[in-house]
Scaffold this active site. Sequence first.
Site, PDB file in Angstrom:
ATOM      1  N   GLN A 169       0.839  -1.203   0.000  1.00  0.00           N
ATOM      2  CA  GLN A 169       0.000   0.000   0.000  1.00  0.00           C
ATOM      3  C   GLN A 169       0.876   1.256   0.000  1.00  0.00           C
ATOM      4  O   GLN A 169       1.606   1.497   0.971  1.00  0.00           O
ATOM      5  CB  GLN A 169      -0.870  -0.008   1.270  1.00  0.00           C
ATOM      6  CG  GLN A 169      -1.756   1.201   1.431  1.00  0.00           C
ATOM      7  CD  GLN A 169      -2.388   1.255   2.822  1.00  0.00           C
ATOM      8  OE1 GLN A 169      -1.769   0.842   3.809  1.00  0.00           O
ATOM      9  NE2 GLN A 169      -3.598   1.753   2.912  1.00  0.00           N
ATOM     10  N   SER A 228       4.678  -1.138   4.204  1.00  0.00           N
ATOM     11  CA  SER A 228       4.864  -2.482   4.761  1.00  0.00           C
ATOM     12  C   SER A 228       5.100  -3.476   3.628  1.00  0.00           C
ATOM     13  O   SER A 228       4.356  -3.498   2.640  1.00  0.00           O
ATOM     14  CB  SER A 228       3.624  -2.924   5.535  1.00  0.00           C
ATOM     15  OG  SER A 228       3.290  -1.983   6.511  1.00  0.00           O
ATOM     16  N   GLU A 236      -9.858  -1.382   5.880  1.00  0.00           N
ATOM     17  CA  GLU A 236      -8.622  -1.640   6.620  1.00  0.00           C
ATOM     18  C   GLU A 236      -8.899  -1.582   8.120  1.00  0.00           C
ATOM     19  O   GLU A 236      -8.474  -2.429   8.883  1.00  0.00           O
ATOM     20  CB  GLU A 236      -7.570  -0.589   6.222  1.00  0.00           C
ATOM     21  CG  GLU A 236      -6.230  -0.761   6.922  1.00  0.00           C
ATOM     22  CD  GLU A 236      -5.182   0.268   6.482  1.00  0.00           C
ATOM     23  OE1 GLU A 236      -5.499   1.115   5.621  1.00  0.00           O
ATOM     24  OE2 GLU A 236      -4.060   0.208   6.997  1.00  0.00           O
ATOM     25  N   SER A 278      -3.731   7.095  13.038  1.00  0.00           N
ATOM     26  CA  SER A 278      -3.379   7.086  14.466  1.00  0.00           C
ATOM     27  C   SER A 278      -4.630   7.215  15.347  1.00  0.00           C
ATOM     28  O   SER A 278      -5.709   7.582  14.875  1.00  0.00           O
ATOM     29  CB  SER A 278      -2.423   8.248  14.760  1.00  0.00           C
ATOM     30  OG  SER A 278      -3.129   9.465  14.632  1.00  0.00           O
ATOM     31  N   GLU A 319      -5.398   9.457  17.499  1.00  0.00           N
ATOM     32  CA  GLU A 319      -5.968  10.809  17.520  1.00  0.00           C
ATOM     33  C   GLU A 319      -6.857  11.033  16.292  1.00  0.00           C
ATOM     34  O   GLU A 319      -7.922  11.652  16.380  1.00  0.00           O
ATOM     35  CB  GLU A 319      -4.851  11.866  17.556  1.00  0.00           C
ATOM     36  CG  GLU A 319      -4.086  11.941  18.871  1.00  0.00           C
ATOM     37  CD  GLU A 319      -3.035  10.837  19.022  1.00  0.00           C
ATOM     38  OE1 GLU A 319      -2.802  10.079  18.055  1.00  0.00           O
ATOM     39  OE2 GLU A 319      -2.460  10.719  20.120  1.00  0.00           O
TER      40      GLU A 319
HETATM   41  C1  LIG Z   1       2.846  -0.766  11.501  1.00  0.00           C
HETATM   42  C2  LIG Z   1       2.626   0.288  10.470  1.00  0.00           C
HETATM   43  C3  LIG Z   1       2.402  -0.098   9.162  1.00  0.00           C
HETATM   44  C4  LIG Z   1       2.196   0.888   8.180  1.00  0.00           C
HETATM   45  N1  LIG Z   1       2.056   0.472   6.893  1.00  0.00           N
HETATM   46  C5  LIG Z   1       1.833   1.374   5.933  1.00  0.00           C
HETATM   47  C6  LIG Z   1       1.686   0.966   4.586  1.00  0.00           C
HETATM   48  O1  LIG Z   1       1.787  -0.222   4.264  1.00  0.00           O
HETATM   49  N2  LIG Z   1       1.459   1.903   3.658  1.00  0.00           N
HETATM   50  C7  LIG Z   1       1.345   3.233   3.965  1.00  0.00           C
HETATM   51  O2  LIG Z   1       1.079   4.018   3.082  1.00  0.00           O
HETATM   52  N3  LIG Z   1       1.534   3.673   5.238  1.00  0.00           N
HETATM   53  C8  LIG Z   1       1.761   2.766   6.225  1.00  0.00           C
HETATM   54  N4  LIG Z   1       1.955   3.196   7.519  1.00  0.00           N
HETATM   55  C9  LIG Z   1       2.001   4.625   7.807  1.00  0.00           C
HETATM   56  C10 LIG Z   1       0.817   5.152   8.582  1.00  0.00           C
HETATM   57  O3  LIG Z   1      -0.334   5.212   7.783  1.00  0.00           O
HETATM   58  C11 LIG Z   1       1.200   6.509   9.146  1.00  0.00           C
HETATM   59  O4  LIG Z   1       2.291   6.323  10.026  1.00  0.00           O
HETATM   60  C12 LIG Z   1       0.061   7.175   9.877  1.00  0.00           C
HETATM   61  O5  LIG Z   1      -0.947   7.563   8.987  1.00  0.00           O
HETATM   62  C13 LIG Z   1       0.530   8.420  10.680  1.00  0.00           C
HETATM   63  O6  LIG Z   1       1.230   9.288   9.878  1.00  0.00           O
HETATM   64  P1  LIG Z   1       2.690   9.843  10.279  1.00  0.00           P
HETATM   65  O7  LIG Z   1       3.551   8.667  10.651  1.00  0.00           O
HETATM   66  O8  LIG Z   1       3.150  10.713   9.169  1.00  0.00           O
HETATM   67  O9  LIG Z   1       2.457  10.673  11.586  1.00  0.00           O
HETATM   68  P2  LIG Z   1       1.913  12.184  11.687  1.00  0.00           P
HETATM   69  O10 LIG Z   1       0.740  12.340  10.777  1.00  0.00           O
HETATM   70  O11 LIG Z   1       3.064  13.104  11.487  1.00  0.00           O
HETATM   71  O12 LIG Z   1       1.394  12.245  13.174  1.00  0.00           O
HETATM   72  C14 LIG Z   1       2.281  12.486  14.276  1.00  0.00           C
HETATM   73  C15 LIG Z   1       1.440  12.623  15.533  1.00  0.00           C
HETATM   74  O13 LIG Z   1       0.555  13.766  15.419  1.00  0.00           O
HETATM   75  C16 LIG Z   1      -0.785  13.374  15.632  1.00  0.00           C
HETATM   76  N5  LIG Z   1      -1.689  14.124  14.747  1.00  0.00           N
HETATM   77  C17 LIG Z   1      -1.501  14.364  13.427  1.00  0.00           C
HETATM   78  N6  LIG Z   1      -2.541  15.066  12.920  1.00  0.00           N
HETATM   79  C18 LIG Z   1      -3.439  15.256  13.932  1.00  0.00           C
HETATM   80  C19 LIG Z   1      -4.712  15.888  14.036  1.00  0.00           C
HETATM   81  N7  LIG Z   1      -5.297  16.465  12.974  1.00  0.00           N
HETATM   82  N8  LIG Z   1      -5.339  15.889  15.234  1.00  0.00           N
HETATM   83  C20 LIG Z   1      -4.768  15.293  16.320  1.00  0.00           C
HETATM   84  N9  LIG Z   1      -3.542  14.692  16.291  1.00  0.00           N
HETATM   85  C21 LIG Z   1      -2.887  14.660  15.115  1.00  0.00           C
HETATM   86  C22 LIG Z   1      -0.828  11.901  15.301  1.00  0.00           C
HETATM   87  O14 LIG Z   1      -1.878  11.228  15.956  1.00  0.00           O
HETATM   88  C23 LIG Z   1       0.526  11.436  15.801  1.00  0.00           C
HETATM   89  O15 LIG Z   1       0.489  11.170  17.163  1.00  0.00           O
HETATM   90  C24 LIG Z   1       2.186   2.252   8.518  1.00  0.00           C
HETATM   91  C25 LIG Z   1       2.430   2.645   9.835  1.00  0.00           C
HETATM   92  C26 LIG Z   1       2.643   1.689  10.805  1.00  0.00           C
HETATM   93  C27 LIG Z   1       2.915   2.129  12.201  1.00  0.00           C
END
Ligand SMILES: Cc1cc2nc3c(=O)[nH]c(=O)nc-3n(C[C@H](O)[C@H](O)[C@H](O)COP(=O)(O)OP(=O)(O)OC[C@H]3O[C@@H](n4cnc5c(N)ncnc54)[C@H](O)[C@@H]3O)c2cc1C
Length: 392
Positions: free
Chosen positions: A121, A156, A239, A377, A379
């Site tokens: 994905q 992933s 999902e 996440s 949140e």
């Molecule tokens: C085990 C795992 C597998 C994954 N696999 C895939 C995959 O196969 N393909 C893929 O595309 N992605 C994948 N991801 C990525 C995942 O979708 C993102 O990590 C997730 O959407 C969060 O984005 P970020 O890491 O950029 O964090 P950020 O968006 O930068 O968030 C950082 C922090 O800020 C908080 N935050 C952000 N915006 C808000 C808001 N509006 N209100 C309140 N709090 C907020 C978040 O909750 C978090 O605590 C995977 C992640 C994990 C952990």
Amino acid sequence: MDLSLSADDLAFRAQVRELIVETFPDGEAYEGTSQHEARWHAAMLARGWAANKWPVEFGGPGWTATQHFIWERETTAAGLPSQVGGMGMGMLAPILFAYGSPEQQARFLPDILHNRVRWCQGYSEPGAGSDLASLRTRAVLQGDRYLVTGEKIWTSNAHQADWMFCLTRTSDEPKKQAGITFLLLDMHSPGVEVHPIVSIDGRHMFNRVTFDDVAVPLENRVGREGEGWTVAKGLLTHERTGQAFVSLSLDLVRRIREAAAGLPGSRGEGSLLHDPGFAARLAWAEIELEALAMTELRTLSEVEAGAAPGAQSSLLKLKGTDIVQRMTEFFVECAGPYAAPWFPEITGRPETVGPDWAQPETVRYLEGRAASIAGGSDEIQRNIIAKHVLRL
Ligand SMILES: Cc1cc2nc3c(=O)[nH]c(=O)nc-3n(C[C@H](O)[C@H](O)[C@H](O)COP(=O)(O)OP(=O)(O)OC[C@H]3O[C@@H](n4cnc5c(N)ncnc54)[C@H](O)[C@@H]3O)c2cc1C
């Protein structure tokens, strides 16, 4: 409320148990190897149960919500995956049913069903995770193909994937969501590079994937140009419904009980299982798990009646993640000093110490931290619940 199983459901449960015992006779444990996976997949295929969540018109078995529930419980209790085929089977296929052309369905679904290709994905990018609509990976239409340039992260199993379903930017509309297009990209194409990221549990699952003018034929676009956001949102609810982890948590409770019964209580008398503090916390987690199981059943029956999982799936994901993480914490508590991280590839020492379950359950604990980020996440789930379920 009568929650006992009907005669038909009991007969179905017996068939499921029979299939499991026939496939793994004499108590042989499923070890997740490729041979075991292929054997289990072949057994499910032969029964017409491999694509058990697909609609009947696409080859699904047409199970009722209760049959799905029984299947999840029985397979998880036996340590088996409830389906094989990863993201293709569970996430892309529902999108192809809804948005794929007949040609795309005919081309991609059989390979997903037979587990002949692996999908990953490609949504998240640096700076575009929660705020997914900010994604910048660019797709430029040139004749009958798109040229894709940019970067995805946290992908992933990209290192094992043949194909990626991905979101790309095709125009810079003032409303960011309107300029996104959903493409199916061949990971073996020139210009694709996969860079590994090793996570806290010592495993290589994540990757950063870069694209340099990667050609994607126009026929691999799902939906119209600029419709990718609608397609992606449908996929995310599928999902998240799959992330309630109820069967897994139930199985963990059973095994936590076994482990704690064999450990001394904190006051030096009785077992840890009967230690008042431990017992009360475990009971509380179990009560919440029962409530979650009911919510999951309710969602399943709504889906069976034709509804899309919708925002309720955020609730399942949020609560399911919380509970499964708490379960893994109980195991760490049981393991005590044996929960110290242990990675043979780092220490070079293959031997393990402590009970057999201590090391794999510690890895599961570490791995489980990511569950409250993956698929959106905590949140973000709360925001969705506030807006679309509570209408705040
Ligand atoms: C085990 C795992 C597998 C994954 N696999 C895939 C995959 O196969 N393909 C893929 O595309 N992605 C994948 N991801 C990525 C995942 O979708 C993102 O990590 C997730 O959407 C969060 O984005 P970020 O890491 O950029 O964090 P950020 O968006 O930068 O968030 C950082 C922090 O800020 C908080 N935050 C952000 N915006 C808000 C808001 N509006 N209100 C309140 N709090 C907020 C978040 O909750 C978090 O605590 C995977 C992640 C994990 C952990």
